[in-house]
Design a protein around this motif. Sequence first.
Motif, mmCIF file in Angstrom:
data_model
loop_
_atom_site.group_PDB
_atom_site.id
_atom_site.type_symbol
_atom_site.label_atom_id
_atom_site.label_comp_id
_atom_site.label_asym_id
_atom_site.label_seq_id
_atom_site.Cartn_x
_atom_site.Cartn_y
_atom_site.Cartn_z
ATOM 1 N N VAL A 182 -33.243 -55.315 19.431
ATOM 2 C CA VAL A 182 -34.140 -55.840 20.451
ATOM 3 C C VAL A 182 -33.964 -57.413 20.747
ATOM 4 N N ALA A 183 -33.909 -57.925 19.589
ATOM 5 C CA ALA A 183 -33.580 -59.415 19.698
ATOM 6 C C ALA A 183 -32.286 -59.793 20.390
ATOM 7 N N GLN A 184 -31.315 -59.109 20.028
ATOM 8 C CA GLN A 184 -30.012 -59.540 20.534
ATOM 9 C C GLN A 184 -30.087 -59.158 22.190
ATOM 10 N N ALA A 185 -30.673 -58.009 22.681
ATOM 11 C CA ALA A 185 -30.860 -57.944 23.834
ATOM 12 C C ALA A 185 -31.550 -59.088 24.634
ATOM 13 N N PHE A 186 -32.778 -59.607 24.134
ATOM 14 C CA PHE A 186 -33.378 -60.514 24.928
ATOM 15 C C PHE A 186 -32.452 -61.690 24.999
ATOM 16 N N ALA A 187 -31.904 -62.222 23.921
ATOM 17 C CA ALA A 187 -31.228 -63.443 23.718
ATOM 18 C C ALA A 187 -30.096 -63.180 24.726
ATOM 19 N N GLY A 188 -29.460 -62.088 24.875
ATOM 20 C CA GLY A 188 -28.168 -61.855 25.605
ATOM 21 C C GLY A 188 -28.494 -61.984 27.171
ATOM 22 N N ALA A 189 -29.812 -61.484 27.523
ATOM 23 C CA ALA A 189 -30.105 -61.684 29.090
ATOM 24 C C ALA A 189 -29.990 -63.017 29.552
ATOM 25 N N LEU A 190 -30.216 -63.972 28.605
ATOM 26 C CA LEU A 190 -30.371 -65.605 29.240
ATOM 27 C C LEU A 190 -28.755 -66.045 29.701
ATOM 28 N N THR A 191 -27.648 -65.262 29.245
ATOM 29 C CA THR A 191 -26.653 -65.632 29.617
ATOM 30 C C THR A 191 -25.780 -64.729 30.410
ATOM 31 N N ARG A 192 -26.426 -63.905 30.723
ATOM 32 C CA ARG A 192 -26.001 -62.848 31.788
ATOM 33 C C ARG A 192 -26.535 -62.583 33.042
ATOM 34 N N PRO A 193 -26.138 -63.230 33.973
ATOM 35 C CA PRO A 193 -26.984 -63.250 35.528
ATOM 36 C C PRO A 193 -27.228 -62.115 35.940
ATOM 37 N N GLY A 194 -26.171 -61.133 35.716
ATOM 38 C CA GLY A 194 -26.206 -59.582 36.167
ATOM 39 C C GLY A 194 -27.631 -58.715 35.849
ATOM 40 N N THR A 195 -28.332 -59.390 34.687
ATOM 41 C CA THR A 195 -29.281 -58.814 34.148
ATOM 42 C C THR A 195 -30.660 -59.062 34.931
ATOM 43 N N ILE A 196 -30.678 -60.078 35.976
ATOM 44 C CA ILE A 196 -31.792 -60.688 36.849
ATOM 45 C C ILE A 196 -32.332 -59.404 37.587
ATOM 46 N N GLY A 197 -33.627 -59.106 37.687
ATOM 47 C CA GLY A 197 -33.990 -57.827 38.508
ATOM 48 C C GLY A 197 -33.574 -56.620 37.982
ATOM 49 N N GLN A 198 -33.397 -56.575 36.604
ATOM 50 C CA GLN A 198 -32.922 -55.310 35.964
ATOM 51 C C GLN A 198 -34.310 -54.885 35.018
ATOM 52 N N THR A 199 -34.234 -53.592 34.756
ATOM 53 C CA THR A 199 -35.092 -53.130 33.858
ATOM 54 C C THR A 199 -34.309 -52.324 32.710
ATOM 55 N N TYR A 200 -34.412 -52.422 31.483
ATOM 56 C CA TYR A 200 -33.603 -51.884 30.531
ATOM 57 C C TYR A 200 -34.466 -50.968 29.360
ATOM 58 N N ALA A 201 -34.151 -49.957 29.170
ATOM 59 C CA ALA A 201 -34.719 -49.114 27.988
ATOM 60 C C ALA A 201 -33.840 -49.629 26.812
ATOM 61 N N LEU A 202 -34.907 -49.852 25.751
ATOM 62 C CA LEU A 202 -34.051 -50.489 24.446
ATOM 63 C C LEU A 202 -34.380 -49.203 23.545
ATOM 64 N N THR A 203 -33.231 -48.314 23.275
ATOM 65 C CA THR A 203 -33.513 -47.247 22.380
ATOM 66 C C THR A 203 -32.422 -47.369 21.226
ATOM 67 N N GLY A 204 -32.427 -46.318 20.039
ATOM 68 C CA GLY A 204 -31.413 -46.485 19.081
ATOM 69 C C GLY A 204 -30.383 -45.511 19.302
ATOM 70 N N PRO A 205 -29.448 -45.403 18.324
ATOM 71 C CA PRO A 205 -28.326 -44.558 18.467
ATOM 72 C C PRO A 205 -28.731 -42.962 18.340
ATOM 73 N N GLU A 206 -29.924 -42.610 17.808
ATOM 74 C CA GLU A 206 -30.249 -41.215 17.592
ATOM 75 C C GLU A 206 -31.770 -40.938 18.045
ATOM 76 N N GLU A 207 -31.756 -39.478 18.386
ATOM 77 C CA GLU A 207 -33.040 -39.154 18.708
ATOM 78 C C GLU A 207 -33.582 -38.451 17.489
ATOM 79 N N PHE A 208 -35.164 -38.465 17.423
ATOM 80 C CA PHE A 208 -35.505 -37.733 16.074
ATOM 81 C C PHE A 208 -36.848 -36.908 16.747
ATOM 82 N N THR A 209 -37.210 -35.767 16.380
ATOM 83 C CA THR A 209 -38.647 -35.357 16.688
ATOM 84 C C THR A 209 -39.511 -36.042 15.622
#
Length: 289
Positions: free
Chosen positions: A179-206
Amino acid sequence: MSGASGFVGRAVVAELLRQGHTVFAGSRRGEAVGGAQGVKLDVTDAASALRAVQQAEPDAVVHLVGIIAQTKDQTFQAAHVEGTRHMLAATPRGARYLHMSALGADPASKSRYSATKGEAEALVRSSGLDWTIFRPSLIFGQGDDFFGRVLKELVTTAPIVPQIGDGRFPFRPVSISDVAQAFAGALTRPGTIGQTYALTGPEEFTFRQLLDEEQRALGQHKPVVPVPLPLMDLAVPLMGALPKPPITTDQYAMLKAGNTAPNEPARSVFGLPMHRLQDALPGIVKGGR
């Protein structure tokens, strides 16, 4: 940054500092956070939000404030909707605006938490700012509230482990590091402007699998007993009368709805390592509050 002294805030502050950013850590007490200068900030007060942002003179505003349960002094409407409205109004035109929402945010949700998160997203999208919205699933890490307290108490308090309904509700927990890496990464990626991102992990659990993983991490083997949903529907509102209910009606509604989504495109866009819940859980439950 708002909410800098919280669980997610401290991790985002640390990641931004690691990448060389200057960070002003906003919180009600205004304490320094991990080497970042502290700024007094109450997002429910428009004047406080404006003062804090003007003091920082930021190139970007990161809004993280959120509450998982309402109190007499703190409501979802005030924290999520009005707080967002105040931070948007205080953000300088031309500055980046990063917003933490939640998976399942929807103004029509039966959960007031999810509904107000959805209302806040609508404010962000109509703000005219260069925004990016993040929607994390359950976030795990040292000091988290769900795996380190709620689920831990659920599996340790009684001789049996109560399971809500059939336990098939799906979840895709994401690590605080991702989560922290995604927030920081958005600041240097202009292409993320106006985008919504789901932040989920590598595996799904019940939900049942999460109970099993929590027990495994604690080294216990209690029997799991399903509790029929009609009984839970009656019991959960009654628990609300307790000083500190084990589960609120909002949390119950969110659990029944599940909390999952694909981890793409966020995984690729931000180069997320996708840390596994199973690897982190033993340390979380042993160090959990």
